[in-house]
Design a protein around this motif. Structure first.
Motif, short mmCIF file in Angstrom:
data_model
loop_
_atom_site.label_atom_id
_atom_site.label_comp_id
_atom_site.label_asym_id
_atom_site.label_seq_id
_atom_site.Cartn_x
_atom_site.Cartn_y
_atom_site.Cartn_z
N ASP A 1 30.22 3.88 -23.65
CA ASP A 1 30.02 2.56 -23.05
C ASP A 1 29.48 2.65 -21.62
N PHE A 2 29.69 3.78 -20.97
CA PHE A 2 29.19 3.97 -19.61
C PHE A 2 27.71 3.64 -19.50
N TYR A 3 26.92 4.07 -20.50
CA TYR A 3 25.47 3.96 -20.44
C TYR A 3 24.96 2.53 -20.66
N ASN A 4 25.83 1.63 -21.04
CA ASN A 4 25.43 0.24 -21.30
C ASN A 4 25.62 -0.67 -20.10
N HIS A 5 26.03 -0.09 -18.97
CA HIS A 5 26.31 -0.90 -17.78
C HIS A 5 25.62 -0.31 -16.56
N ILE A 6 25.43 -1.14 -15.55
CA ILE A 6 24.81 -0.70 -14.29
C ILE A 6 25.87 0.00 -13.45
N HIS A 7 25.47 1.11 -12.82
CA HIS A 7 26.37 1.86 -11.94
C HIS A 7 25.62 2.29 -10.69
N VAL A 8 26.27 2.16 -9.54
CA VAL A 8 25.75 2.70 -8.28
C VAL A 8 26.81 3.62 -7.71
N PHE A 9 26.42 4.86 -7.39
CA PHE A 9 27.43 5.80 -6.91
C PHE A 9 26.77 6.91 -6.09
N PRO A 10 27.54 7.52 -5.17
CA PRO A 10 26.99 8.63 -4.38
C PRO A 10 26.80 9.86 -5.26
N ALA A 11 25.81 10.67 -4.90
CA ALA A 11 25.54 11.88 -5.67
C ALA A 11 26.40 13.02 -5.16
N PRO A 12 27.33 13.55 -5.97
CA PRO A 12 28.06 14.76 -5.57
C PRO A 12 27.06 15.89 -5.36
N ASN A 13 27.42 16.86 -4.56
CA ASN A 13 26.49 17.94 -4.22
C ASN A 13 25.91 18.64 -5.44
N VAL A 14 26.75 18.91 -6.43
CA VAL A 14 26.27 19.64 -7.60
C VAL A 14 25.25 18.81 -8.37
N LEU A 15 25.49 17.48 -8.49
CA LEU A 15 24.54 16.62 -9.19
C LEU A 15 23.26 16.47 -8.38
N LYS A 16 23.39 16.37 -7.07
CA LYS A 16 22.22 16.28 -6.20
C LYS A 16 21.32 17.51 -6.40
N GLU A 17 21.91 18.69 -6.42
CA GLU A 17 21.14 19.91 -6.61
C GLU A 17 20.47 19.96 -7.98
N MET A 18 21.19 19.47 -9.00
CA MET A 18 20.62 19.43 -10.34
C MET A 18 19.40 18.50 -10.39
N ILE A 19 19.53 17.35 -9.75
CA ILE A 19 18.44 16.37 -9.74
C ILE A 19 17.22 16.92 -9.00
N LEU A 20 17.46 17.55 -7.85
CA LEU A 20 16.35 18.09 -7.08
C LEU A 20 15.68 19.25 -7.81
N TYR A 21 16.46 20.03 -8.56
CA TYR A 21 15.88 21.11 -9.37
C TYR A 21 14.98 20.51 -10.45
N ALA A 22 15.42 19.41 -11.02
CA ALA A 22 14.65 18.78 -12.10
C ALA A 22 13.33 18.19 -11.60
N SER A 23 13.20 18.02 -10.29
CA SER A 23 11.96 17.44 -9.76
C SER A 23 10.75 18.33 -10.02
N LYS A 24 10.98 19.60 -10.37
CA LYS A 24 9.84 20.50 -10.64
C LYS A 24 9.09 20.08 -11.90
N TRP A 25 9.73 19.24 -12.73
CA TRP A 25 9.07 18.75 -13.94
C TRP A 25 8.48 17.36 -13.75
N SER A 26 8.33 16.95 -12.50
CA SER A 26 7.81 15.61 -12.24
C SER A 26 6.48 15.37 -12.95
N GLN A 27 6.43 14.26 -13.68
CA GLN A 27 5.25 13.77 -14.38
C GLN A 27 4.87 14.60 -15.60
N LEU A 28 5.72 15.56 -15.96
CA LEU A 28 5.46 16.33 -17.19
C LEU A 28 5.94 15.52 -18.39
N ILE A 29 5.02 15.09 -19.22
CA ILE A 29 5.38 14.21 -20.34
C ILE A 29 5.08 14.87 -21.68
N THR A 30 5.02 16.21 -21.66
CA THR A 30 4.91 16.96 -22.92
C THR A 30 6.19 17.75 -23.12
#
Length: 261
Positions: free
Chosen positions: A99-128
């Motif tokens: 049910d979490f995914y069916n609602h809007i959430h705003v929250f601070p990024a814990p350090n580990v999640l922040k690092e994961m997100i920034l790592y994922a930026s290397k795939w920016s605009q890759l749609i294959t």
């Protein structure tokens, strides 16, 4: 083209991407000032600056190092006065049955999640198809309910009762000045008691709490500009002392105000 999606007409996007999840990293993001929606679940991480999301008669502030989760098909509009907005958006076609995914959430990024997100930026605009990308983004997606420490105080309620609109507009324009509840009651053509009752019913918070919320959110904008000391910011948003501002800020943000280094 916006975040990999094709805008067929104003505010309506067509999804021609085959993969389930992809990312779009953008420095100096330029938003469109109109409501739009798309048939993908959206995770936005604000790396620098801030954004306001206008959704369901609420305005949600997403400050720096915060995330917002928006369900698929949910109409939203974005605004910001920040000079620079750097963000990363992850868009998902399908999500786990939670049910979490069916609602809007705003929250601070814990350090580990922040690092994961920034790592994922290397795939920016890759749609294959990319196996590492797919596995990594799925890991981020599955972890969100555990990482979410929601801050509902970042929501600015928008009342449906038209009598309250002049009140909110006045507070939004004059938050740095001192004024009494009597002045606000006159604007609404209500008694003080009726105004307080109707405002609480419409927004879920008191007028005093609304004022505090507006002042703190405006201070976040000034902190982002990095042009003033904290004492100057406290004065600019209507507080008579830095300690009073710090206490109020902590009440809303659950952390003490800090200037950028």
């Amino acid at each position: 083209m916006k975040c990999g999606l094709t805008e067929e007409n104003t505010g309506h996007f067509v999804d021609e991407i085959s993969i389930n999840a992809y990312v779009w990293y953008d420095k100096n993001w330029q938003h469109d000032d109109y409501e739009h929606k798309h048939e993908r679940y959206q995770l936005t991480y604000v790396e620098e600056g801030y954004q306001y999301f206008h959704i369901d008669n609420k305005i949600l502030l997403v400050p720096q190092n915060h995330l917002i989760w928006i369900p698929s098909g949910k109409a939203h509009k974005i605004s910001s006065e920040a000079k620079t907005v750097n963000l990363m958006i992850a868009l998902f076609k399908s999500v786990p049955k939670n049910d979490f995914y069916n609602h809007i959430h705003v929250f601070p990024a814990p350090n580990v999640l922040k690092e994961m997100i920034l790592y994922a930026s290397k795939w920016s605009q890759l749609i294959t198809e990319n196996e590492e990308q797919s596995t990594f983004l799925t890991a981020i997606l599955n972890s969100l309910p555990s990482f979410c420490d929601e801050n509902n105080s970042l929501q600015i309620p928008v009342p449906a009762d038209n009598r309250l609109i002049p009140v909110c507009n006045y507070i939004n324009s004059n938050y740095h000045d001192g004024f009494g509840i009597d002045e606000l009651a006159e604007l609404a053509h209500l008694s003080v008691r009726s105004l307080q009752r109707i405002f609480k019913h419409e927004t879920g918070i008191t007028i005093q709490k609304y004022m505090q919320l507006i002042r703190v959110l405006k201070s976040i904008e000034l902190i982002n500009d990095n042009q003033n000391t904290l004492s100057e910011i406290a004065y600019k948003v209507g507080y008579k002392s830095l300690s009073a501002f710090t206490t109020s800020y902590f009440t809303i943000m659950k952390s003490k105000p800090k200037l950028k280094k």
